[in-house]
Design a protein around this motif. Structure first.
Motif, PDB file in Angstrom:
ATOM      1  N   ALA A   1     -41.179  19.495 -37.727  1.00  0.00           N
ATOM      2  CA  ALA A   1     -40.785  18.183 -38.232  1.00  0.00           C
ATOM      3  C   ALA A   1     -39.421  17.776 -37.695  1.00  0.00           C
ATOM      4  N   LEU A   2     -38.485  18.727 -37.621  1.00  0.00           N
ATOM      5  CA  LEU A   2     -37.150  18.430 -37.099  1.00  0.00           C
ATOM      6  C   LEU A   2     -37.223  18.066 -35.621  1.00  0.00           C
ATOM      7  N   PHE A   3     -37.990  18.842 -34.853  1.00  0.00           N
ATOM      8  CA  PHE A   3     -38.135  18.546 -33.425  1.00  0.00           C
ATOM      9  C   PHE A   3     -38.748  17.167 -33.224  1.00  0.00           C
ATOM     10  N   ASP A   4     -39.752  16.840 -34.004  1.00  0.00           N
ATOM     11  CA  ASP A   4     -40.407  15.536 -33.899  1.00  0.00           C
ATOM     12  C   ASP A   4     -39.431  14.395 -34.178  1.00  0.00           C
ATOM     13  N   SER A   5     -38.635  14.531 -35.232  1.00  0.00           N
ATOM     14  CA  SER A   5     -37.703  13.463 -35.598  1.00  0.00           C
ATOM     15  C   SER A   5     -36.706  13.188 -34.481  1.00  0.00           C
TER      16      SER A   5
ATOM     17  N   ALA B   1     -36.373   9.260 -27.635  1.00  0.00           N
ATOM     18  CA  ALA B   1     -37.312   8.523 -26.780  1.00  0.00           C
ATOM     19  C   ALA B   1     -37.186   7.014 -26.934  1.00  0.00           C
ATOM     20  N   LEU B   2     -36.550   6.544 -28.000  1.00  0.00           N
ATOM     21  CA  LEU B   2     -36.535   5.108 -28.294  1.00  0.00           C
ATOM     22  C   LEU B   2     -35.150   4.493 -28.196  1.00  0.00           C
ATOM     23  N   VAL B   3     -34.188   5.219 -27.654  1.00  0.00           N
ATOM     24  CA  VAL B   3     -32.817   4.717 -27.582  1.00  0.00           C
ATOM     25  C   VAL B   3     -32.643   3.868 -26.330  1.00  0.00           C
ATOM     26  N   PHE B   4     -32.578   2.562 -26.512  1.00  0.00           N
ATOM     27  CA  PHE B   4     -32.261   1.637 -25.431  1.00  0.00           C
ATOM     28  C   PHE B   4     -30.851   1.100 -25.663  1.00  0.00           C
ATOM     29  N   GLY B   5     -30.065   0.997 -24.589  1.00  0.00           N
ATOM     30  CA  GLY B   5     -28.824   0.241 -24.687  1.00  0.00           C
ATOM     31  C   GLY B   5     -27.573   1.036 -24.981  1.00  0.00           C
ATOM     32  N   GLY B   6     -27.604   2.359 -25.032  1.00  0.00           N
ATOM     33  CA  GLY B   6     -26.378   3.111 -25.230  1.00  0.00           C
ATOM     34  C   GLY B   6     -26.473   4.096 -26.379  1.00  0.00           C
ATOM     35  N   GLY B   7     -25.507   5.023 -26.402  1.00  0.00           N
ATOM     36  CA  GLY B   7     -25.541   6.103 -27.368  1.00  0.00           C
ATOM     37  C   GLY B   7     -25.463   5.651 -28.813  1.00  0.00           C
ATOM     38  N   HIS B   8     -24.743   4.561 -29.089  1.00  0.00           N
ATOM     39  CA  HIS B   8     -24.605   4.113 -30.477  1.00  0.00           C
ATOM     40  C   HIS B   8     -25.954   3.728 -31.087  1.00  0.00           C
ATOM     41  N   VAL B   9     -26.910   3.374 -30.248  1.00  0.00           N
ATOM     42  CA  VAL B   9     -28.200   2.923 -30.761  1.00  0.00           C
ATOM     43  C   VAL B   9     -28.981   4.071 -31.387  1.00  0.00           C
ATOM     44  N   VAL B  10     -28.597   5.318 -31.101  1.00  0.00           N
ATOM     45  CA  VAL B  10     -29.276   6.443 -31.737  1.00  0.00           C
ATOM     46  C   VAL B  10     -28.967   6.479 -33.233  1.00  0.00           C
ATOM     47  N   LEU B  11     -27.877   5.825 -33.651  1.00  0.00           N
ATOM     48  CA  LEU B  11     -27.475   5.865 -35.055  1.00  0.00           C
ATOM     49  C   LEU B  11     -28.564   5.366 -36.003  1.00  0.00           C
ATOM     50  N   PRO B  12     -29.101   4.137 -35.840  1.00  0.00           N
ATOM     51  CA  PRO B  12     -30.133   3.700 -36.796  1.00  0.00           C
ATOM     52  C   PRO B  12     -31.394   4.541 -36.756  1.00  0.00           C
ATOM     53  N   LEU B  13     -31.758   5.041 -35.577  1.00  0.00           N
ATOM     54  CA  LEU B  13     -32.960   5.861 -35.482  1.00  0.00           C
ATOM     55  C   LEU B  13     -32.788   7.178 -36.230  1.00  0.00           C
ATOM     56  N   LEU B  14     -31.627   7.810 -36.055  1.00  0.00           N
ATOM     57  CA  LEU B  14     -31.384   9.065 -36.745  1.00  0.00           C
ATOM     58  C   LEU B  14     -31.168   8.850 -38.239  1.00  0.00           C
ATOM     59  N   GLU B  15     -30.563   7.731 -38.609  1.00  0.00           N
ATOM     60  CA  GLU B  15     -30.388   7.438 -40.034  1.00  0.00           C
ATOM     61  C   GLU B  15     -31.737   7.290 -40.721  1.00  0.00           C
ATOM     62  N   ALA B  16     -32.651   6.609 -40.052  1.00  0.00           N
ATOM     63  CA  ALA B  16     -33.981   6.437 -40.635  1.00  0.00           C
ATOM     64  C   ALA B  16     -34.688   7.773 -40.798  1.00  0.00           C
ATOM     65  N   GLU B  17     -34.519   8.664 -39.828  1.00  0.00           N
ATOM     66  CA  GLU B  17     -35.206   9.954 -39.886  1.00  0.00           C
ATOM     67  C   GLU B  17     -34.536  10.922 -40.849  1.00  0.00           C
ATOM     68  N   MET B  18     -33.194  10.985 -40.828  1.00  0.00           N
ATOM     69  CA  MET B  18     -32.495  12.042 -41.546  1.00  0.00           C
ATOM     70  C   MET B  18     -32.044  11.630 -42.939  1.00  0.00           C
ATOM     71  N   VAL B  19     -31.524  10.423 -43.087  1.00  0.00           N
ATOM     72  CA  VAL B  19     -31.039   9.979 -44.396  1.00  0.00           C
ATOM     73  C   VAL B  19     -32.192   9.461 -45.246  1.00  0.00           C
ATOM     74  N   GLN B  20     -32.945   8.504 -44.698  1.00  0.00           N
ATOM     75  CA  GLN B  20     -34.095   7.999 -45.452  1.00  0.00           C
ATOM     76  C   GLN B  20     -35.147   9.081 -45.664  1.00  0.00           C
ATOM     77  N   GLY B  21     -35.193  10.050 -44.746  1.00  0.00           N
ATOM     78  CA  GLY B  21     -36.120  11.162 -44.906  1.00  0.00           C
ATOM     79  C   GLY B  21     -35.649  12.218 -45.879  1.00  0.00           C
ATOM     80  N   GLY B  22     -34.422  12.086 -46.407  1.00  0.00           N
ATOM     81  CA  GLY B  22     -33.921  12.995 -47.428  1.00  0.00           C
ATOM     82  C   GLY B  22     -33.379  14.310 -46.921  1.00  0.00           C
ATOM     83  N   ARG B  23     -33.179  14.458 -45.604  1.00  0.00           N
ATOM     84  CA  ARG B  23     -32.684  15.736 -45.085  1.00  0.00           C
ATOM     85  C   ARG B  23     -31.168  15.823 -45.123  1.00  0.00           C
ATOM     86  N   VAL B  24     -30.477  14.664 -45.000  1.00  0.00           N
ATOM     87  CA  VAL B  24     -29.015  14.610 -44.947  1.00  0.00           C
ATOM     88  C   VAL B  24     -28.559  13.472 -45.843  1.00  0.00           C
TER      89      VAL B  24
END
Length: 396
Positions: free
Chosen positions: A228-232, A238-261
């Protein structure tokens, strides 16, 4: 993949590692600054590739999803010393910041007193300033006209209606379709030529592997926490377009909304990530360490970088043909505009809503933003200002 390399690769992995380790220890300022450091080191000083080849490589990596500066470094190592050179470039450029963030994750739990909590609050306010600066800069470059600004706003509306990772993917796809309909793209300058260190057959295999993992990992995520961690992290990379900062919302959705962090730990780590050199994607190592210890850090780090590298290897043999297509450029313009909207939505929730609790906090976040944008101070120094300011606000 060894038979895919050209006769011109003449360097040694050790030399690549040493060159990139120096950059991994000193390259502050984000991906755009990293590209400047790379040009100075590998084009001007070492002469490993020409200006034209470097410009073409940068154009390819900025077009693809993934961490552009790390992809450029990976490709330079590949061209110089083959697969081991690519691995050496990645390890040397990435490990310094990853190890620092893993150490921060290990020590963050000890910050229970008012000083520690104040520092964490300050880091959360720095995150507000950093993301606001990223949104402003990306909007200027990626939404220069009213049509693309409208695509960004529609992406925010889509996230408001359907929050979560599915909405983000849908917003990017919708942006690409809108850009395709607008048809503003033009073929790239074809004068420059990029040395291709991989055969079309090997490139096709890498693309197939990227797609197979993207499709299979969500189905395998139920096998256990490691899968599950590898998948997240793989899907985020795979979906980060436009620079490193864009990984923030994707990781927030996976890790915070997913209850891991927790949201506080997430934002504190993101603030700390601004104070270390190297790629911003090493924020994944911090999140993996918070969620699952050292093993989680290793899994998260490898998973978030892997899709960008597979796409780069897959695209290299076909890049010259692909960039001749104006429709491809149009679709990417629309997708990038949607990405601005996604990052703007994240600036509001969770970055602003979790970081700013009162007017004093807002004043500190605003001061950090002015230091970044108007005074143009390096991000690591603004992190120090934010941490000290947070301590002062807590103790007063």
């Amino acid at each position: 993949m060894t038979d895919a390399l050209p006769k011109t690769t003449e360097g040694r992995p050790g030399e690549v590692f040493a060159a990139f380790l120096k950059l991994g220890l000193t390259s502050f300022g984000g991906p755009i600054a990293h590209l400047g450091y790379f040009r100075d080191e590998f084009v001007t000083r070492r002469g490993w590739l020409s200006d034209g080849a470097y410009a073409d490589l940068v154009a390819l990596c900025q077009f693809l999803p993934g961490p552009a500066s790390s992809q450029v470094g990976f490709a330079i190592g590949l061209m110089r010393a083959g697969p081991w050179g690519a691995a050496a470039a990645f390890a040397a450029f990435t490990l310094p910041s990853a190890l620092l963030l893993i150490a921060f994750a290990a020590g963050a739990a000890a910050l229970d007193g008012p000083v520690g909590q104040g520092a964490i609050s300050g880091l959360k306010l720095v995150a507000v300033a950093i993301v606001a600066q990223a949104v402003l800069g990306m909007a200027r470059s990626l939404c220069p006209d009213r049509e693309r600004a409208g695509i960004a706003v529609l992406a925010v509306a889509l996230l408001a209606a359907l929050p979560g990772p599915v909405a983000m993917v849908g917003a990017i796809l919708a942006g690409g379709l809108a850009g395709l309909a607008l048809g503003r793209g033009a073929a790239s300058d074809l004068d420059a030529s990029l040395p291709v260190p991989i055969t079309p057959r090997a490139g096709g295999a890498c693309l197939a592997m990227f797609l197979a993992l993207f499709a299979a990992l969500p189905l395998l995520a139920g096998l256990g926490p490691v899968a599950a961690l590898f998948d997240s992290f793989y899907r985020a990379g795979a979906l980060v377009f436009g620079g490193g900062h864009v990984v923030l919302p994707l990781l927030e959705a996976e890790m915070v909304q997913g209850g891991r962090v927790g949201a506080d730990a997430f934002l504190a780590g993101y603030g700390a990530a601004q104070a270390v050199p190297g790629p911003l994607f090493t924020f994944a190592a911090y999140l993996g360490a918070v969620a699952s210890g050292l093993g989680g850090a290793v899994i998260a780090l490898l998973a978030v970088f892997l899709p960008g590298f597979l796409l780069l290897l897959g695209a290299l043999p076909f890049w010259d043909r692909f960039r001749r297509q104006p429709r491809a450029q149009s679709a990417m313009q629309g997708a990038n505009a949607a990405v601005v909207g996604i990052l703007g939505a994240t600036l509001y929730d969770p970055v602003f809503t979790a970081g700013v609790q009162d007017m004093a906090g807002f004043a500190l976040a605003l001061a950090c933003f002015v230091l970044l944008v108007s005074w143009k101070l390096p991000s690591w120094s603004v992190v120090l200002v934010g941490a000290i300011g947070g301590i002062c606000l807590t103790l007063v």
